[in-house]
Design an enzyme around this catalytic site. Structure first.
Site: not given
Ligand code: ADP
Length: 474
Positions: A313, A221, A137, A256
């Site tokens: 991927r 974040e 990340k 999520h």
């Molecule tokens: P993963 O790799 O576990 O799938 P992501 O970073 O892609 O995690 O995030 C998955 C979901 O979590 C996003 O689509 C969103 O809905 C929520 N999310 C992630 N980061 C944030 C953020 N900074 N603010 C609001 N929602 C977030």
């Protein structure tokens, strides 16, 4: 012969990337995605090779390949698909030219990509260096900053103590989101809105991450309120060309995790679409991305958007992009791995024109009435929806299939494509109503509620949608 044709063609395109045909592909995966790749191979005249765990010996993905080999004897079901030395041994013994990792399992492990290449086999994906960089990340965010792409404010590195967490929250304010630094799939995430909760939530999220991913380090974040999750599909070749295939909206999420995906993103301001796709391409070019990948963004209500991560991927929801662009992403991945360039594949940006709207529903063997608990057992009756504009990608969707508790609960991906959002929703609704599944519970009643929700039909939902509409569960 094919090689001669390519040699002549590539002189015209002026590329010096080496072309080396792929005659056989092993898929280091199972279920619907393994079958998806086998289908692409068969259409290209490429020999397909499956691996399967002992628990999967009756599974359809084994049958859909030209050959199949058991792996991980005596290992737990998931470990079978994670055993790098054995997978490579099977590939070498059976004269495999290339390995496709699918999604999940080893797909984002740079050590796997590297081991494949070191064994003299081609890896159908980006270079190990890029897989590594995008999987980290912190490194991925740094690459985004260097490429001039806006990111969400976050910690500079993994955080391991609640003191550090507190410090970040005091400095940047609340709300924040805790994420497992070495995790994914939405697990280990926690939103924190009150200072007095920071420490406790941190400890909880961190121990969840430790249990799930073997490492409790967290990444923090700023939490974006009411975001839409919008992601850009990319293809890059080995000559450094990158194109985007427009975007998908994956805002319909439960915990999520994506449930329904749409391409292109409905009611997205074209200016934002242009900027987002431009940034995604910039980032990919900056890191030397080749093969298929996705750049994920969160867009807020005021028209700002922020990079969150790159998935190096193929994704579960790649299908909706294929429907609107008419481009077979898996075939493209294989061609790119052979050394063919995007212009040679006829893929220049202006030739990629999206048509209509496509929706994907993930039909799972989960019981919406029991808080989406996975259901297992034998499917007694199975009839699917079909007809114009409907595509099904599945592995165990048939009468007699045994749904085991060992792997994820995805039963079938139903994809509908039509001229506009409302028509594709109507098509999806109609197709889902044609399904008859007996023996295991599915989330179809829940999906139908989503498809009948006015906000959803207006193309106007953010990631809060499911949580804010508990009536969807009934
Ligand atoms: P993963 O790799 O576990 O799938 P992501 O970073 O892609 O995690 O995030 C998955 C979901 O979590 C996003 O689509 C969103 O809905 C929520 N999310 C992630 N980061 C944030 C953020 N900074 N603010 C609001 N929602 C977030």
């Amino acid at each position: 012969n094919v090689l001669q044709v390519y040699k002549v063609a590539r002189r015209c395109f002026g590329t010096d990337v080496q072309y080396k045909p792929i005659r056989s592909v092993l898929v280091a995966n199972r279920g619907e995605i393994a079958i998806r790749v086998f289908r692409a191979c068969t259409e290209l005249g490429i020999r397909s090779v499956a691996i399967y765990s002992e628990q999967d010996k009756m599974q359809m993905h084994r049958q859909k390949a030209d050959e199949g080999y058991v792996v991980g004897r005596g290992l737990p079901p998931v470990q079978a698909y994670l055993n790098i030395p054995e997978i490579i041994r099977v590939a070498k013994e059976n004269d495999v030219d290339a390995i496709h990792p699918g999604y999940g399992f080893l797909s984002e492990r740079s050590d796997f990509a590297e081991a494949v290449i070191n064994a003299g086999i081609r890896f159908i994906g980006p270079s190990p260096k890029v897989v590594q960089q995008m999987g980290d990340k912190v490194a991925a965010r740094q690459a985004a900053i260097d490429a001039g792409v806006p990111i969400v404010p976050g910690t500079d590195g993994p955080v391991t103590t609640s003191d550090e967490a507190m410090e970040f929250c005091m400095k940047h304010g609340l709300p924040v989101i805790f994420k497992a630094a070495y995790g994914g799939g939405g697990r280990g995430m926690r939103v924190v809105r009150q200072m007095e909760d920071v420490r406790e939530m941190f400890e909880r999220a961190s121990s969840e991450a430790k249990a799930a991913f073997g490492n409790g380090a967290m990444f923090i974040e700023k939490f974006i309120e009411r975001p839409r999750h919008i992601e850009v599909q990319l293809l890059g070749d080995k000559a450094g060309n990158v194109v985007h295939l427009y975007e998908r909206d994956c805002s319909v999420q439960r915990r999520h995790q994506k449930v329904v995906e749409i391409a292109p993103a409905p009611s997205l301001d074209p200016k934002i679409r242009n900027k987002m796709t431009e940034y995604a391409v910039k980032l990919a070019k900056h890191v030397g991305y080749s093969n298929a990948g996705t750049v994920e963004f969160l867009a807020d209500e005021s028209g700002n958007f922020y990079f969150i991560e790159v998935n190096a991927r193929l994704q579960v929801e790649h299908t909706v992009t294929e429907e609107i662009t008419g481009i077979d992403l898996v075939q493209s991945q294989i061609r790119i791995a052979e050394g063919i360039t995007l212009p040679e594949l006829g893929m220049t940006q202006e030739k990629i024109v999206p048509q209509g709207f496509a929706i994907q529903c993930r039909v799972t063997t989960e019981d919406p009435a029991k808080n989406f608990q996975p259901d297992t057992g034998r499917i007694e009756v199975f009839r699917s929806g079909e007809g114009m504009g409907i595509r099904l990608d599945s592995a165990s969707a048939f009468a007699g299939a045994i749904i085991s508790p060992y792997y994820d609960s995805l039963l079938v991906k139903v994809i509908a494509h039509a001229g506009d959002l409302q028509s594709s929703c109507a098509k999806m609704n109609r197709a889902l109503r044609e399904f008859r599944v007996r023996g295991v519970k599915t989330n179809i009643p829940f999906l139908l509620n989503v498809l009948e929700n006015q906000k959803f039909l207006n193309g106007n939902v953010d990631t809060y949608f499911i949580d804010e509409n508990p009536q969807l569960f009934h």
